[in-house]
Design a protein around this motif. Structure first.
Motif, PDB file in Angstrom:
ATOM      1  N   GLN A  22      -3.462   9.055  -3.620  1.00 44.48           N
ATOM      2  CA  GLN A  22      -2.875   9.962  -3.973  1.00 44.48           C
ATOM      3  C   GLN A  22      -3.598  11.824  -4.260  1.00 44.48           C
ATOM      4  O   GLN A  22      -4.655  11.922  -4.285  1.00 44.48           O
ATOM      5  CB  GLN A  22      -2.005  10.028  -5.408  1.00 44.48           C
ATOM      6  CG  GLN A  22      -2.997   9.414  -6.725  1.00 44.48           C
ATOM      7  CD  GLN A  22      -3.169   9.211  -7.943  1.00 44.48           C
ATOM      8  OE1 GLN A  22      -3.040   9.374  -8.928  1.00 44.48           O
ATOM      9  NE2 GLN A  22      -3.390   7.920  -8.414  1.00 44.48           N
ATOM     10  N   LEU A  23      -2.124  12.386  -3.727  1.00 47.33           N
ATOM     11  CA  LEU A  23      -3.124  13.565  -4.176  1.00 47.33           C
ATOM     12  C   LEU A  23      -1.360  14.908  -4.731  1.00 47.33           C
ATOM     13  O   LEU A  23      -0.323  14.532  -4.017  1.00 47.33           O
ATOM     14  CB  LEU A  23      -3.252  13.865  -2.214  1.00 47.33           C
ATOM     15  CG  LEU A  23      -3.437  15.895  -2.228  1.00 47.33           C
ATOM     16  CD1 LEU A  23      -4.417  15.964  -3.479  1.00 47.33           C
ATOM     17  CD2 LEU A  23      -3.280  15.648  -0.761  1.00 47.33           C
ATOM     18  N   VAL A  24      -1.719  16.012  -5.773  1.00 42.98           N
ATOM     19  CA  VAL A  24      -1.238  17.484  -6.015  1.00 42.98           C
ATOM     20  C   VAL A  24      -1.508  18.344  -5.084  1.00 42.98           C
ATOM     21  O   VAL A  24      -2.334  18.803  -5.437  1.00 42.98           O
ATOM     22  CB  VAL A  24      -0.927  17.706  -7.300  1.00 42.98           C
ATOM     23  CG1 VAL A  24      -0.187  18.480  -7.763  1.00 42.98           C
ATOM     24  CG2 VAL A  24      -0.920  16.139  -8.517  1.00 42.98           C
ATOM     25  N   VAL A  25       0.070  18.894  -4.365  1.00 42.59           N
ATOM     26  CA  VAL A  25      -1.028  19.795  -3.822  1.00 42.59           C
ATOM     27  C   VAL A  25      -0.107  21.021  -4.148  1.00 42.59           C
ATOM     28  O   VAL A  25       0.970  21.177  -4.016  1.00 42.59           O
ATOM     29  CB  VAL A  25      -0.435  20.283  -1.925  1.00 42.59           C
ATOM     30  CG1 VAL A  25      -0.617  20.953  -1.564  1.00 42.59           C
ATOM     31  CG2 VAL A  25      -1.303  18.634  -1.170  1.00 42.59           C
ATOM     32  N   SER A  26      -0.245  21.713  -5.258  1.00 43.44           N
ATOM     33  CA  SER A  26       0.116  23.095  -6.018  1.00 43.44           C
ATOM     34  C   SER A  26       0.277  24.466  -5.082  1.00 43.44           C
ATOM     35  O   SER A  26      -0.660  24.532  -3.823  1.00 43.44           O
ATOM     36  CB  SER A  26      -0.043  23.321  -6.722  1.00 43.44           C
ATOM     37  OG  SER A  26      -0.606  21.967  -7.774  1.00 43.44           O
ATOM     38  N   PHE A  27       0.957  25.105  -5.126  1.00 44.87           N
ATOM     39  CA  PHE A  27       1.717  25.741  -3.761  1.00 44.87           C
ATOM     40  C   PHE A  27       1.499  25.289  -2.945  1.00 44.87           C
ATOM     41  O   PHE A  27       0.971  26.143  -1.965  1.00 44.87           O
ATOM     42  CB  PHE A  27       0.768  27.326  -4.732  1.00 44.87           C
ATOM     43  CG  PHE A  27       0.332  27.476  -5.815  1.00 44.87           C
ATOM     44  CD1 PHE A  27       1.500  28.676  -6.448  1.00 44.87           C
ATOM     45  CD2 PHE A  27      -0.577  27.048  -6.320  1.00 44.87           C
ATOM     46  CE1 PHE A  27       1.534  28.104  -8.013  1.00 44.87           C
ATOM     47  CE2 PHE A  27      -1.080  27.768  -8.187  1.00 44.87           C
ATOM     48  CZ  PHE A  27       0.754  27.811  -8.840  1.00 44.87           C
ATOM     49  N   ALA A  28       2.166  24.321  -2.727  1.00 45.67           N
ATOM     50  CA  ALA A  28       3.045  23.705  -1.397  1.00 45.67           C
ATOM     51  C   ALA A  28       2.883  24.656   0.352  1.00 45.67           C
ATOM     52  O   ALA A  28       2.422  24.159   0.767  1.00 45.67           O
ATOM     53  CB  ALA A  28       3.581  22.719  -1.173  1.00 45.67           C
ATOM     54  N   LYS A  29       4.093  25.481  -0.338  1.00 44.07           N
ATOM     55  CA  LYS A  29       4.557  25.793   0.214  1.00 44.07           C
ATOM     56  C   LYS A  29       3.888  27.299   1.126  1.00 44.07           C
ATOM     57  O   LYS A  29       3.756  27.435   2.188  1.00 44.07           O
ATOM     58  CB  LYS A  29       5.655  27.303   0.408  1.00 44.07           C
ATOM     59  CG  LYS A  29       6.713  26.184   0.133  1.00 44.07           C
ATOM     60  CD  LYS A  29       8.194  26.570  -0.455  1.00 44.07           C
ATOM     61  CE  LYS A  29       9.154  25.911  -0.093  1.00 44.07           C
ATOM     62  NZ  LYS A  29      10.477  26.939  -0.725  1.00 44.07           N
ATOM     63  N   THR A  30       2.231  27.665   0.278  1.00 41.57           N
ATOM     64  CA  THR A  30       1.882  28.235   1.690  1.00 41.57           C
ATOM     65  C   THR A  30       0.793  28.306   1.669  1.00 41.57           C
ATOM     66  O   THR A  30      -0.386  28.910   2.960  1.00 41.57           O
ATOM     67  CB  THR A  30       0.805  29.726  -0.047  1.00 41.57           C
ATOM     68  OG1 THR A  30       0.076  28.242  -0.574  1.00 41.57           O
ATOM     69  CG2 THR A  30       1.736  29.572  -0.635  1.00 41.57           C
ATOM     70  N   PRO A  69       1.054  -1.357  -0.151  1.00 44.04           N
ATOM     71  CA  PRO A  69      -0.142   0.531  -0.041  1.00 44.04           C
ATOM     72  C   PRO A  69       0.910   1.439  -0.180  1.00 44.04           C
ATOM     73  O   PRO A  69       1.581   1.654   1.047  1.00 44.04           O
ATOM     74  CB  PRO A  69      -0.904   0.055   1.067  1.00 44.04           C
ATOM     75  CG  PRO A  69      -0.388  -1.562   1.325  1.00 44.04           C
ATOM     76  CD  PRO A  69       0.323  -2.175   0.894  1.00 44.04           C
ATOM     77  N   VAL A  70       0.175   2.032  -0.988  1.00 42.00           N
ATOM     78  CA  VAL A  70       1.188   4.072  -1.278  1.00 42.00           C
ATOM     79  C   VAL A  70       0.492   4.720  -0.888  1.00 42.00           C
ATOM     80  O   VAL A  70      -0.649   4.114  -2.013  1.00 42.00           O
ATOM     81  CB  VAL A  70       2.569   3.192  -2.029  1.00 42.00           C
ATOM     82  CG1 VAL A  70       2.760   4.761  -2.169  1.00 42.00           C
ATOM     83  CG2 VAL A  70       3.337   2.464  -2.202  1.00 42.00           C
ATOM     84  N   ALA A  71       0.893   5.796  -0.231  1.00 40.33           N
ATOM     85  CA  ALA A  71      -0.021   6.802  -0.610  1.00 40.33           C
ATOM     86  C   ALA A  71       1.441   7.902  -1.418  1.00 40.33           C
ATOM     87  O   ALA A  71       2.215   7.914  -1.127  1.00 40.33           O
ATOM     88  CB  ALA A  71      -0.459   7.570   0.259  1.00 40.33           C
ATOM     89  N   LEU A  72       0.821   8.638  -2.893  1.00 38.81           N
ATOM     90  CA  LEU A  72       1.637   9.266  -3.020  1.00 38.81           C
ATOM     91  C   LEU A  72       1.123  11.478  -2.900  1.00 38.81           C
ATOM     92  O   LEU A  72       0.085  11.281  -3.303  1.00 38.81           O
ATOM     93  CB  LEU A  72       1.679   9.143  -4.729  1.00 38.81           C
ATOM     94  CG  LEU A  72       2.615   9.564  -5.355  1.00 38.81           C
ATOM     95  CD1 LEU A  72       3.710  10.656  -4.970  1.00 38.81           C
ATOM     96  CD2 LEU A  72       2.702   9.687  -7.008  1.00 38.81           C
TER      97      LEU A  72
END
Length: 179
Positions: A142-150, A109-112
């Protein structure tokens, strides 16, 4: 109550205080009643992939053997990575390449989570790799977090409500995959 699950977390960033490490900390804090998280700290110690150093006759380098062992012993793996130049960070891809022939990720099982400025292209590339090595991963893990630093503090506090909600949903979906 069942025994707590053990998760190996891998940051694709080699920076000590990276946004990706902050997300791993946040996940570990949010899920502390469900699983324990061990962060793999030796990504930069893994030598360049060379199949001649792992041919069934020659034993793999000790750093590779340790990485493989940690994956095999974990109930699941969380990968949190930035996108570098529209792709997967080289150190992360190198480490994963060492597992292709030994199959530690097969059925695991993997979460990305790709936490970066943009992230879509690197995420898609790594997802292809994880699928070909037969990780147990789906759309909800799975999840893409754009502009993550904010969206997160360096202390691992997710300050964006939507991102926090998405991470909690990802944790729930990931838990459903764990043995």
């Amino acid at each position: 109550m069942s025994e707590q699950k053990h998760i190996l977390a891998i940051s694709g960033s080699t920076r000590k205080h990276s946004t990706n490490r902050s997300f791993i900390k946040a996940i570990a804090d949010i899920a502390k009643d469900m699983f324990t998280v061990t962060v793999f700290e030796e990504l930069t110690e893994i030598p360049h992939f060379n199949p001649d150093l792992d041919d069934g006759i020659v034993a793999p380098p000790p750093q590779v053997a340790d990485f493989r062992r940690q994956i095999a012993e974990a109930d699941g793996v969380i990968i949190c990575t930035p996108e570098y130049a529209m792709g997967v960070p080289g150190t992360l891809k190198n480490a994963i390449d060492w597992t292709v022939s030994s199959c530690e990720f097969s059925g695991k099982p993997v979460a990305l989570i790709t936490a970066s400025s943009q992230g879509q292209k690197g995420h898609a590339s790594l997802l292809e790799t994880l699928n070909i090595i037969e990780c147990q991963i789906n759309n909800d893990t799975q999840l893409v977090v754009s502009f993550a630093k904010t969206k997160i503090t360096q202390d691992g506090v997710i300050k964006d409500f939507e991102t926090l909600h998405q991470i909690k949903n990802l944790i729930t979906a990931f838990m459903a995959l764990l043995p």
